[in-house]
Design an enzyme around this catalytic site. Structure first.
Site, short mmCIF file in Angstrom:
data_model
loop_
_atom_site.label_atom_id
_atom_site.label_comp_id
_atom_site.label_asym_id
_atom_site.label_seq_id
_atom_site.Cartn_x
_atom_site.Cartn_y
_atom_site.Cartn_z
N GLU A 93 -3.22 8.08 -5.11
CA GLU A 93 -3.43 7.37 -6.39
C GLU A 93 -4.58 8.00 -7.15
O GLU A 93 -5.65 8.20 -6.56
CB GLU A 93 -3.70 5.89 -6.12
N HIS A 126 -0.92 0.27 -9.61
CA HIS A 126 -1.67 -0.55 -8.64
C HIS A 126 -2.40 -1.69 -9.37
O HIS A 126 -3.60 -1.89 -9.18
CB HIS A 126 -2.66 0.31 -7.84
N ARG A 178 0.85 -1.19 0.00
CA ARG A 178 0.00 0.00 0.00
C ARG A 178 0.88 1.24 0.00
O ARG A 178 1.94 1.25 0.63
CB ARG A 178 -0.89 0.06 1.25
P1 NAD Z 1 -1.78 -10.96 5.09
O1 NAD Z 1 -2.69 -10.37 6.11
O2 NAD Z 1 -1.95 -12.39 4.71
O3 NAD Z 1 -0.25 -10.74 5.56
C1 NAD Z 1 0.22 -9.58 6.14
C2 NAD Z 1 1.39 -9.98 7.05
O4 NAD Z 1 1.97 -8.77 7.55
C3 NAD Z 1 0.95 -10.82 8.26
O5 NAD Z 1 1.69 -12.03 8.31
C4 NAD Z 1 1.27 -9.93 9.47
O6 NAD Z 1 1.74 -10.67 10.57
C5 NAD Z 1 2.37 -9.04 8.90
N1 NAD Z 1 2.49 -7.78 9.62
C6 NAD Z 1 1.51 -6.94 10.04
N2 NAD Z 1 2.02 -5.87 10.67
C7 NAD Z 1 3.37 -6.03 10.65
C8 NAD Z 1 4.45 -5.24 11.15
N3 NAD Z 1 4.24 -4.10 11.79
N4 NAD Z 1 5.71 -5.70 10.95
C9 NAD Z 1 5.94 -6.88 10.29
N5 NAD Z 1 4.95 -7.68 9.81
C10 NAD Z 1 3.69 -7.24 9.99
O7 NAD Z 1 -1.90 -10.01 3.81
P2 NAD Z 1 -1.53 -10.37 2.29
O8 NAD Z 1 -2.67 -11.04 1.64
O9 NAD Z 1 -0.19 -11.01 2.25
O10 NAD Z 1 -1.47 -8.90 1.70
C11 NAD Z 1 -0.55 -7.93 2.19
C12 NAD Z 1 -0.95 -6.55 1.71
O11 NAD Z 1 -0.78 -6.48 0.29
C13 NAD Z 1 -2.46 -6.26 1.91
O12 NAD Z 1 -2.70 -5.67 3.17
C14 NAD Z 1 -2.80 -5.32 0.78
O13 NAD Z 1 -2.83 -3.99 1.25
C15 NAD Z 1 -1.66 -5.50 -0.22
N6 NAD Z 1 -2.15 -5.97 -1.54
C16 NAD Z 1 -1.87 -5.22 -2.65
C17 NAD Z 1 -2.28 -5.65 -3.89
C18 NAD Z 1 -1.95 -4.86 -5.13
O14 NAD Z 1 -2.70 -4.92 -6.09
N7 NAD Z 1 -0.86 -4.15 -5.18
C19 NAD Z 1 -3.01 -6.83 -4.01
C20 NAD Z 1 -3.25 -7.58 -2.87
C21 NAD Z 1 -2.82 -7.14 -1.63
#
Ligand code: NAD
Length: 323
Positions: free
Chosen positions: A263, A282, A234
C-alpha cells in the site's frame, strides 16, 4: 514534574489529541515516517498513538521510555509483537470503534458490485437515459448466500446487516463456538463448503502466518463463477496474483478490495486493467464518526494505561499476558 510525552504517528482526528492535552500530556505529531526520523523522535516518548506506519525492532529498540503503543484501529501487524512482549511494552487497540464503519463499507461493495451504479450514472449524464434497458443485468442481495470468514467484531456487524437484506449468512471461524454463531442466526460451515455455495465471500481475519494467502488459486476455484469476493481485512490474506487470474478468466464474477499486499499499490498494478473489481484506498473505517471514535479511544487507552489502569477496557489491551 515534567509532562509525559506522547507521539502521534500518522494523521489522527484532533478529538483524541485534545483529550490527551487536557489530561496533561505533552503531545506532538510526527508526519515523516522514515526510519531515521522515527528513531530520533521516539527516543524519549512514554507513549505512541500509531496509525499505519511500521514500528519494527530497529525503531523500538531505540525507545528508552516507551510504555504503550496505542493503535488507531484493531489490526496490529505493523508492530513487532515479539519485541514489545519481551520488553513489556503495552499494545492497545480501539476495539469498540470501527466495526460498524467497516461493515457498512462491505455492504457498499456488495450493492455497488450488484447494481453497477457508475454505469447508470454515466448513462444519465451522457443524455442516454432511455437506454436503461441496454445496461447489463444487475442483481439483488435478497436471499443470496454470504460466507463470512472470521466472526469477530466486524464479522458479527456484517452478519447483522446482511440479515437486514434477507441474505442467508454462513460463517467459517473455527475459533468461535458453533452455538454462538447460531445465536446470531448464522450457519457455521467449513471453509471449502462455504466457498462453494456462497454468492458473496467477505473476509474479516487478522493477518498472521496462518491467514497469509488464505484465499489463493485453490480457494478461488472452489468459488462459484457468479460470486463476489470482498476483502476489507488486510492485504496479503488474498493472493493478488491468483485473484487477478480468477477475475480475468471469469472464474469469479467480481471483487471489492480495500486493502493491498503493498500500500499504496503500484500504478501499474494489474488490477487497474480490470473492470470487474472495485478498489478503495484502505478507508473502510474512515468515516468521520469512526475517525473521531478511534482517535478518542486510542488516546483514552494511553491515558488509562499510564495514569488510571482501573478505567482501561481490558479488551483493548492485546498483550496483557506479557505485561
Ligand atoms: P477480531 O479479532 O474481532 O476478529 C477476527 C476473527 O477472525 C476472530 O473471531 C478469530 O477467531 C477469527 N480468525 C482468526 N484466525 C482465523 C483463521 N485462521 N480462520 C478463521 N477465522 C480466524 O477482529 P475484527 O475487529 O473483526 O477485525 C478483523 C480484521 O479487520 C483486523 O485484524 C484488521 O486487520 C482488519 N480491519 C481493517 C480495517 C480497514 O480499514 N480496512 C479496519 C478495521 C479492521
Amino acid at each position: 514534574m515534567s509532562k509525559m510525552k506522547i507521539a502521534i504517528v500518522g494523521l489522527v482526528h484532533p478529538k483524541g489529541l485534545n483529550f490527551l492535552r487536557e489530561n496533561d500530556f505533552d503531545v506532538f505529531e510526527i508526519k515523516n515516517f522514515e526510519e531515521e526520523n522515527l528513531i530520533k523522535k521516539l527516543e524519549f516518548v512514554d507513549g505512541v498513538l500509531l496509525r499505519t506506519p511500521k514500528l519494527d525492532k530497529n525503531i523500538l529498540s531505540n525507545c528508552k521510555n516507551l510504555k504503550i503503543i496505542s493503535r488507531h484501529g484493531v489490526g496490529y501487524d505493523n508492530v513487532d509483537l515479539e519485541y514489545i512482549n519481551k520488553n513489556k511494552i503495552a499494545l492497545g487497540i480501539t476495539s469498540t470503534s470501527n466495526a460498524v464503519s467497516v461493515a457498512e463499507h462491505v455492504m457498499s461493495f456488495f450493492i455497488y458490485l450488484m447494481k453497477n451504479l457508475s454505469l447508470s450514472d454515466t448513462l444519465v449524464r451522457s443524455g442516454n437515459f432511455k437506454k436503461k434497458s441496454e445496461l447489463p443485468n444487475f442483481f439483488e442481495l435478497y436471499e443470496k448466500k454470504v460466507l463470512i470468514l472470521g466472526f469477530g467484531r466486524i464479522g458479527k456487524e456484517v452478519a447483522k446487516r446482511c440479515q437486514g437484506f434477507d441474505m442467508k449468512v454462513y460463517v467459517y471461524d473455527p475459533f468461535i463456538k458453533k452455538d454462538l454463531i447460531e445465536k446470531y442466526n448464522c450457519t457455521p460451515i467449513e471453509k471449502k463448503e462455504g466457498l462453494s455455495l456462497a454468492d458473496f465471500v467477505t473476509i474479516h481475519l487478522p493477518l498472521n502466518d496462518n491467514t497469509k494467502n488464505f484465499i489463493s488459486e485453490t480457494e478461488l476455484k472452489f468459488m462459484k463463477d457468479n460470486s463476489i469476493l470482498v476483502n476489507t481485512s488486510r492485504g496479503g490474506i488474498v493472493n493478488e496474483k491468483s485473484l487477478y487470474e480468477a477475475l480475468s478468466k471469469k472464474i469469479i464474477k467480481g471483487a471489492g478490495m480495500d486493502v493491498f499486499e503493498t500500500e499504496p499499490p503500484d500504478l501499474k498494478h494489474p488490477f487497474f486493467n480490470l473492470d470487474n473489481i472495485l478498489l478503495t484506498p484502505h478507508n473502510a473505517a474512515l468515516t468521520l464518526e469512526c475517525r473521531e471514535r478511534m482517535s478518542l479511544e486510542a488516546s483514552q487507552n494511553i491515558f488509562y494505561f499510564l495514569k488510571n489502569k482501573s478505567m482501561l477496557n481490558e479488551d483493548n489491551l492485546v498483550n496483557k499476558d506479557f505485561l
